[in-house]
Design an enzyme around this catalytic site. Sequence first.
Site, PDB file in Angstrom:
ATOM      1  N   ASP A  54       0.894  -1.163   0.000  1.00 36.94           N
ATOM      2  CA  ASP A  54       0.000   0.000   0.000  1.00 36.94           C
ATOM      3  C   ASP A  54       0.929   1.208   0.000  1.00 36.94           C
ATOM      4  O   ASP A  54       1.717   1.392   0.946  1.00 36.94           O
ATOM      5  CB  ASP A  54      -0.883  -0.036   1.258  1.00 36.94           C
ATOM      6  N   TYR A 143      -9.104  15.405  -7.564  1.00 35.70           N
ATOM      7  CA  TYR A 143      -8.229  14.449  -8.264  1.00 35.70           C
ATOM      8  C   TYR A 143      -7.255  15.236  -9.154  1.00 35.70           C
ATOM      9  O   TYR A 143      -6.053  14.972  -9.162  1.00 35.70           O
ATOM     10  CB  TYR A 143      -9.089  13.504  -9.108  1.00 35.70           C
TER      11      TYR A 143
END
Length: 247
Positions: A54, A143
């Site tokens: 991760d 984003y």
Amino acid sequence: MKIDGSVALVTGANRGLGLAYARELVKRGAAKVYGAARNPAPVTEPGVTPVALDITDPKRVAEVAQQCADVSLLVNNAGVLRYSTFTSAPDLDAARQEMETNYFGTLRMCRAFAPVLAAAGGGAIVNMLSVTSFFTNPFDASYGASKAAEWSLTNGVRLELHHQGTLVVAVHAGFIDTEMAALTDAPKISPESVAAQVFDAVEAGQVEVLADERSRDIKAKLSRDHELIYPPIQEFWDAAVSGTPRD
Ligand SMILES: NC(=O)c1ccc[n+]([C@@H]2O[C@H](COP(=O)([O-])OP(=O)(O)OC[C@H]3O[C@@H](n4cnc5c(N)ncnc54)[C@H](OP(=O)(O)O)[C@@H]3O)[C@@H](O)[C@H]2O)c1
């Protein structure tokens, strides 16, 4: 650099574009391909070695950089898109997750692997950015901010690692046909086409890939963005918020 014989690590290799990157690396003769994923169980592609990673976990990133100390090509592909606006999102959660993954996660990977790539004689970093690195669209505003930050870090890392001979490649694309773009029926480029263009660029020593017509068009218009890029987006957004969306 040559892909044939290289040792590559791809983040987010379990699906979408990351899987296409891993496949293309195997096809081009990479000696080893680490397929990093939050859950590595679905990384079953022949020739790809699964690695649990991760990119928002600093401890795990450091461990993987030690464990995969033979890497010569780092593909920072992992990313998240939450389709969140700046002013009407209920809170900052989406913006934080996008920044934490797309910007800080990629930055963390570049920092951890810079000495690994130096030891490999330079090697290369590929950062998967977006056409929204170049402009803001309210439909995926936060984003876009994270991808603009990631673009900036890509340009900076290229300058910082030049002395050790590391090629740093920025990849921009509009919609790619993966789960991330499943909500839209706008034209999409295939993940295989992006992967092929990116590794052609790595082999040719190119620092930027504009993978589709949308990215090429927007980049060409950047110096006149308030005349050429923002007016049609404004029209689209105003129609959406007034409840009369255009086609
Ligand atoms: N699709 C598009 O239209 C498009 C266009 C331009 C750029 N991009 C960029 O291309 C890249 C790949 O996206 P995609 O289209 O393949 O999207 P996707 O199908 O949603 O895949 C995203 C990948 O990133 C992984 N990921 C997310 N957060 C992570 C984390 N914290 N640590 C490690 N892995 C993580 C996901 O893992 P899980 O399976 O665990 O969630 C998944 O493997 C992203 O950087 C994206 O921003 C996509």
